[in-house]
Motif scaffolding. Structure first.
Motif, PDB file in Angstrom:
ATOM      1  N   ARG A 169      -2.548   4.199   6.135  1.00  0.00           N
ATOM      2  CA  ARG A 169      -2.921   3.951   4.493  1.00  0.00           C
ATOM      3  C   ARG A 169      -3.468   5.213   3.920  1.00  0.00           C
ATOM      4  O   ARG A 169      -4.098   5.917   4.598  1.00  0.00           O
ATOM      5  CB  ARG A 169      -3.841   2.875   4.336  1.00  0.00           C
ATOM      6  CG  ARG A 169      -3.421   1.385   4.733  1.00  0.00           C
ATOM      7  CD  ARG A 169      -4.263   0.308   4.254  1.00  0.00           C
ATOM      8  NE  ARG A 169      -3.575  -0.872   4.619  1.00  0.00           N
ATOM      9  CZ  ARG A 169      -3.867  -1.585   5.791  1.00  0.00           C
ATOM     10  NH1 ARG A 169      -4.547  -1.027   6.694  1.00  0.00           N
ATOM     11  NH2 ARG A 169      -3.187  -2.567   5.791  1.00  0.00           N
ATOM     12  N   ASN A 223      -4.044   5.243   0.519  1.00  0.00           N
ATOM     13  CA  ASN A 223      -5.091   4.950  -0.806  1.00  0.00           C
ATOM     14  C   ASN A 223      -6.352   4.394  -0.530  1.00  0.00           C
ATOM     15  O   ASN A 223      -6.611   3.433  -1.455  1.00  0.00           O
ATOM     16  CB  ASN A 223      -4.074   4.108  -1.658  1.00  0.00           C
ATOM     17  CG  ASN A 223      -3.544   2.931  -1.126  1.00  0.00           C
ATOM     18  OD1 ASN A 223      -3.533   2.773   0.132  1.00  0.00           O
ATOM     19  ND2 ASN A 223      -3.172   2.030  -1.824  1.00  0.00           N
ATOM     20  N   THR A 224      -6.778   4.710   0.635  1.00  0.00           N
ATOM     21  CA  THR A 224      -8.195   4.130   0.733  1.00  0.00           C
ATOM     22  C   THR A 224      -9.467   4.717   0.015  1.00  0.00           C
ATOM     23  O   THR A 224     -10.356   4.298   0.112  1.00  0.00           O
ATOM     24  CB  THR A 224      -8.249   4.239   2.436  1.00  0.00           C
ATOM     25  OG1 THR A 224      -8.467   5.462   2.685  1.00  0.00           O
ATOM     26  CG2 THR A 224      -7.404   3.312   3.309  1.00  0.00           C
ATOM     27  N   SER A 256       0.665  -1.254   0.097  1.00  0.00           N
ATOM     28  CA  SER A 256      -0.003   0.086   0.049  1.00  0.00           C
ATOM     29  C   SER A 256       0.775   1.443  -0.167  1.00  0.00           C
ATOM     30  O   SER A 256       2.078   1.162   0.101  1.00  0.00           O
ATOM     31  CB  SER A 256      -0.994  -0.023   1.342  1.00  0.00           C
ATOM     32  OG  SER A 256      -0.100   0.370   2.268  1.00  0.00           O
TER      33      SER A 256
END
Ligand code: GRF
Length: 321
Positions: free
Chosen positions: A284, A286-287, A245
């Motif tokens: 994270r 890139n959710t 990720s």
């Protein structure tokens, strides 16, 4: 594929750009879908085309209404459709500031000139009269200034010696039909683009006192203090040490806090390889639901943990009161 972004298109007339967007959206790998075509003109040919394509339509005349009243009616219809973005395609209305502010960073327009040149009407003749050798079109974000706002993409179109406004307009229109679907697709997927994400982290990290960027094992990182003795308070990770990720690594107070965070929200937090053992946490990015104020808070907390005393002394004193 991730869920498609929902788009409302506003038109006043012909609707050829709308048609280009509608046809582009038919491709299965297009990242957006058109959920509404709305107009201030019930007779707009664009509405008929949208109906024939089974797209929901809405029309409400602006006549007899103040700008704010009419914009409110359009806004309500857009919200009702579930749209996340508003795309203006030949919508011949000046929008109220209130409406623009509700859709800030989520409203795009196409304009038939190479902005910042020739805002407003009659762009083709103005370009010809000025003796320009190129004209073109621009897709931009809508701000409260007319035909202003950050340009997201442009296509140049050569002006031929025997061009008149009509001939030039018809060639620019071909360019518009290709540019708009492409830029819209890029824009709605920007949050999954690591380069875009990195820039947002960078802006926030470098906004903190006495910080600079330095790469560490191929990853951008941010340090506080002098170039010589500074310490890292954040790293950007993209496939760092084999992780899939895109994430931000920041320092926590220790392993207990790290474990508690992962326990509370395992979709957001994870223990990064290598750094994890020393209490760093990975967030994270890139959710598709990144809360950028939350990221700024994390950068600040981590900065504070490693910043030299001379920078944090005053903050520590203030915190006691
Ligand atoms: C286009 O030239 C566009 O650049 C401008 O208005 C015109 C709309 O044409 N904003 P259409 O309705 O999309 O055919």
């Amino acid at each position: 594929m991730a869920e498609k972004a929902k788009i409302a298109i506003l038109v006043s007339g012909r609707g050829s750009n709308m048609a280009a967007l509608v046809y582009a959206a038919k491709s299965t790998d297009c990242p957006y879908e058109i959920v509404l075509v709305a107009s201030n003109n019930a007779e707009a040919p664009g509405l008929k085309l949208a109906e024939a394509e089974d797209i929901a339509t809405f029309a409400h005349s602006h006549q007899g209404l103040s700008r704010e009243e009419h914009d409110k009616i359009m806004h309500d219809a857009i919200v009702h459709s579930g749209a996340e973005y508003v795309v203006l395609a030949g919508y011949m209305r000046i929008l109220s500031d209130g409406f623009v502010e509700k859709w800030v960073n989520r409203m795009l327009n196409i304009h038939p000139s190479l902005l910042p040149k020739y805002r407003g009407l009659d762009t083709y003749q103005r370009a010809i009269d000025a003796g320009d050798t190129v004209a073109g079109c621009s897709v931009h974000l809508v701000t409260t200034e007319l035909d202003d706002g950050p340009v997201l993409g442009q296509t140049e179109v050569a002006i031929l010696p025997d061009d008149d406004a009509e001939r030039l307009a018809s060639r620019i229109l071909i360019a518009e039909h290709q540019l708009y679907p492409k830029i819209l697709a890029k824009y709605v997927t920007r949050e999954a683009d690591p380069a875009w994400i990195l820039n947002r982290v960078r802006e926030r990290a470098l906004a903190l006192t006495e910080t600079h960027e330095r790469e560490s094992f191929g990853s951008p990182g941010w340090r506080v203090g002098s170039e010589k003795t500074g310490k890292y308070f954040a790293y950007f990770t993209q496939k760092l040490h084999g992780e899939a990720s895109v994430g931000l690594l920041v320092k926590t107070s220790g392993l207990d806090e790290q474990a508690a965070l992962i326990d509370a929200d395992p979709d957001l937090y994870y223990a990064p390889k290598f750094y994890g053992k020393s209490g760093w946490i990975a967030i994270r990015l890139n959710t598709g639901r990144t809360d950028w104020d939350h990221i700024a808070d994390w950068l600040y907390k981590s900065w504070r943990l490693v910043a030299p005393k001379r920078l944090t002394k005053m903050i520590d004193i203030a915190d006691q009161f």
